[in-house]
Design an enzyme around this catalytic site. Structure first.
Site, short mmCIF file in Angstrom:
data_model
loop_
_atom_site.label_atom_id
_atom_site.label_comp_id
_atom_site.label_asym_id
_atom_site.label_seq_id
_atom_site.Cartn_x
_atom_site.Cartn_y
_atom_site.Cartn_z
N LEU A 97 0.81 -1.23 0.00
CA LEU A 97 0.00 0.00 0.00
C LEU A 97 0.84 1.28 0.00
CD1 LEU A 97 -3.01 0.86 0.18
CD2 LEU A 97 -2.66 1.11 2.63
N ASP A 98 0.53 2.19 -0.89
CA ASP A 98 1.19 3.50 -0.97
C ASP A 98 2.67 3.39 -1.32
OD1 ASP A 98 -1.25 4.54 -0.26
OD2 ASP A 98 -0.73 4.85 1.83
N GLU A 99 3.08 2.22 -1.84
CA GLU A 99 4.49 2.02 -2.16
C GLU A 99 4.70 1.75 -3.65
OE1 GLU A 99 7.29 2.23 -0.54
OE2 GLU A 99 6.57 2.55 1.50
#
EC number: 3.5.1.10
Lengths: 291, 291, 291, 291
Positions: free
Chosen positions: A234-236
């Site tokens: 997530l968010d990476e």
């Protein structure tokens, strides 16, 4: 391989992108294939990655051939240099599925620009876990479906519907336009490299929930937005575009939300535009953007 | 309490800042004290913090009084409203100690602007753990000392020298101009609220070492710099100023370092300027900047 | 005169703006009047113009009074210091007439933000010299009228309709949202100080027609947009807001038009927002913006 | 013609730029010549001007040849396609003459960055009509000459000295670093295409003298700086780079001067850097910048 001297009809304007192991002779070979297809190069960008040893190229070519002929000319070069390549027509609208929740600003920007001819996509469906954007989609003449997500079972059903829609409409890009659900790892895997999310912070700062509240608490002087590929981490996912805007101590978290929306819209729309124009290539965890 | 109608000599131009619990009547009372001191308000800014319930104010006042008279007028108000207050002359150079290592860009910018009259500081000493900036300091006529830091013992000696210099020169601000050593918690404590560091990333992204290498690996599209107060919680001190600059996939970590230096210099110099002009107040972990 | 310690209902939140000859005692007197009205100052900005010798102030005040009581408290001060003043409720929607032609981007941005609650205006009418934005206005539920302008006579009729609409709807602001007709000097005179235009260049560069073509020919590296008050001196009215965006040699005039539209929308919307919040004051040919 | 697979010694890194009438086959032919010289293309940019029908290209090539061999390979192509071309080594310092008056900021930035290795120029002389920057030049070890300009005769003498210095030091670029004299048409002619000036406004706004005073009077919200080639048509030469910074109503003309200096320095330094890296080509009145 020639420059842009001969005007051709737009329907003979091609975009060729490829990635391959870096090696001597690639550009010479590909330019030969283009000459063979009677093509004129009108735009050309290249990059050699020191990180991964790979070579990236994007070419726009005017050529009086059909796709089959052009591909036939390129194929021997592609095999010799192990190209991972793609040939498309310049300006062909990308079939794009939009996922939404209740926030209107990103969806409105995508639909407005699509209709204004500023964004080469066609949007056969907006799929939402809320009904609140139905009227907006209707105004732009875009089909809209909503299906509530309240628990694991309804979430699984929603994700199944996403995959069906992808299949049904030959979707090439899935855009999470402030869609407020986390995709399952399985869905992330299936959409790898063709799903773009907008995160409402300047990543890697303020991952996770409530980034504007975090930004306020930390007292940052600029807030931002990040468009990135969706991955199960997530968010990476690889970052495509980022923008920031100046704020000061006087703004409450609620005001930061309102200020940040403009950055979110324009950052997401920019990322979608570049992707639709075949300007976004992946180099491991990083993106190559041929602006 | 009057506006800027009567010109006064610059040496009668005062800056008054204060923080206090928010309560009715503060501004009325302080304006009364200024009227009593025959002062004219030429600049006025205020902020009520919803986070901490405190009230912040900065006033520039032209008043034909000496400091003692002015303070006498303010004291009753300060006591009644529990003001944490400070009265200073506008433009008085702040006594500033610069800590440096080998990088020249931030030190050069500070010294150049100080001499050009753009930065209201006087710098009695540049203290470095390397000798390489001696010539630069000499050009600007600023005393320079270097003392090597190689282990715990030499680091302790260096920190002792910092405190001596602070004492010796009545230092009001310590600037870490790319000083590449981490200050001990004890020193951070002693310099609390009067030491500013420049971090070469857009905090809170890329804390710690090698932020440009981290930024390259993560593929961010903007890099930045952050000036913040030094606290023992590394890279977590209250942020004073931040700036970013656009980069792309083609730039190596070494190129990011070069590009980022401009942001570092201007961000640090801006923070020092605001601090020297009494425009930076602390509200818990956040700063109030009266620009 | 107190700070923001006592919460009041939003309907008791007032904005007071005034301009007057600069003189000692103004702020003291006005703060006294606010104390008399039991008001708390929550925002305060002031400016003394060295160019014109005038003093400008904007205050937000929470006060448990009605408008009449508040005005009664201010009137003696206003008379004594010759204030040109205005008292309004914070957040009251400004009655705004939008003039348009065929371009949708500015109108869409205004209507979208008005509906999203980001812009404190109400728009009783969009008046256009073309019919093409009828559907857009309808989507946002805003009445739309079009009336063709082809010659002097039809232009005079259109301008008469503008004035009627201003009268009929108690219009406080007229916004030229890429309205492509030059207003007559008489109409400019009648709308002085309450009509805002968006010019698609960074004024004072590229006045007049086809600014993007001019910008291309001149090879500028940034293009911009300017929101300004309408005056009979075309493109010379006081500037309210400006923005720019970077371009390069590769962009054709047509591409500059597309790129510039975003700057036009956000610049115009920003100017309208500030005006609606009583943040825009006039100082001769310049504007004071209390952001 | 190959990609960047084989590392070569930096002294074998070449930059080839050319301009020619647009025609089919140019890129193919030049890539053949590079293959013949065993070169690897490491950077490649091209542009076809719709305005002038000319084709522009810049290539960086690693090739294990000497200059004579490389030129021999290119010459037949250059003759066939009427190339106006230039071959140089990447990173070779450009011999640069700096003209100055009293302002230090631009000169300081150029000299600081040149010494820091960020600007590929060598500066054999700073020539000024004032003596005030002598110490600054001395600090950076750069020869300095001053010669007063007070009338037509002394101005003619100064210009003669410029031309002598250009001759004497094989000067490739003349930089007017806030040199406050207008060059004669004859000198402009002689230095055409190799003299860069910094104008302290966002051209074409505020040509001529006192641009900051003009900007203040007009009330613009952004001020800027423009680096451009010197031509006899004052402030009308082809623009190389521009930057702006936000200002507001409160800033006096004197403050605008101080604020603008940073934009002037960085804009001029950027233009000089691009020119020194052979990234600036001329297309009539416009520049092509291969960033």
């Amino acid at each position: 391989m020639t420059s842009d001297a001969t005007a051709s009809a737009p329907h003979n304007h091609w975009v060729l992108t490829f990635v391959c192991p870096d090696a001597p002779g690639i550009v010479h070979a590909i330019s030969g294939a283009i000459v063979e297809a009677s093509g004129n190069i009108t735009e050309s960008q290249q990059f050699s990655s020191a990180d991964t040893g790979r070579f990236f190229m994007r070419l726009q070519v005017q050529a009086p051939t059909d796709q089959q002929q052009f591909e036939a000319a390129i194929t021997p070069v592609a095999e010799r240099f192990e190209l991972d390549w793609q040939l498309d027509r310049v300006g062909r609208p990308l079939r794009t599925l939009v996922l939404a929740s209740t926030a209107a600003h990103c969806v409105n920007d995508l639909l407005f620009r699509q209709r204004a001819g500023q964004l080469p996509v066609e949007i056969p469906l907006v799929l939402s876990n809320h009904g609140s954007l139905r009227e907006l989609a209707a105004f732009y003449g875009v089909p809209f479906e909503s299906q509530s997500v309240t628990d694991a079972a309804s979430k699984a059903l929603f994700e199944r519907r996403i995959l069906e829609a992808v299949e049904e409409h030959d979707i090439e890009l899935v855009v999470l336009a402030r869609y407020m659900q986390i995709l399952s790892p399985e869905l992330c895997e299936k959409l790898a490299g063709r799903a773009i999310n907008i995160h409402h912070s300047f990543l890697p700062g303020f991952k996770g929930a409530n980034p504007y509240r975090q930004a306020h608490a930390r007292g940052v002087k600029l807030i931002g937005a990040t468009a990135h590929f969706v991955t199960s981490d997530l968010d990476e996912g690889p970052i495509i575009e980022q923008n920031v805007v100046r704020v000061d101590h006087a703004q409450s978290p609620a005001e930061l939300v309102a200020i940040g929306q403009d950055e979110e819209s324009r950052t997401l729309t920019q990322a979608v535009k570049w992707f639709a124009e075949d300007r976004v290539l992946l180099d491991g965890a990083r993106t190559i953007i041929f602006r």
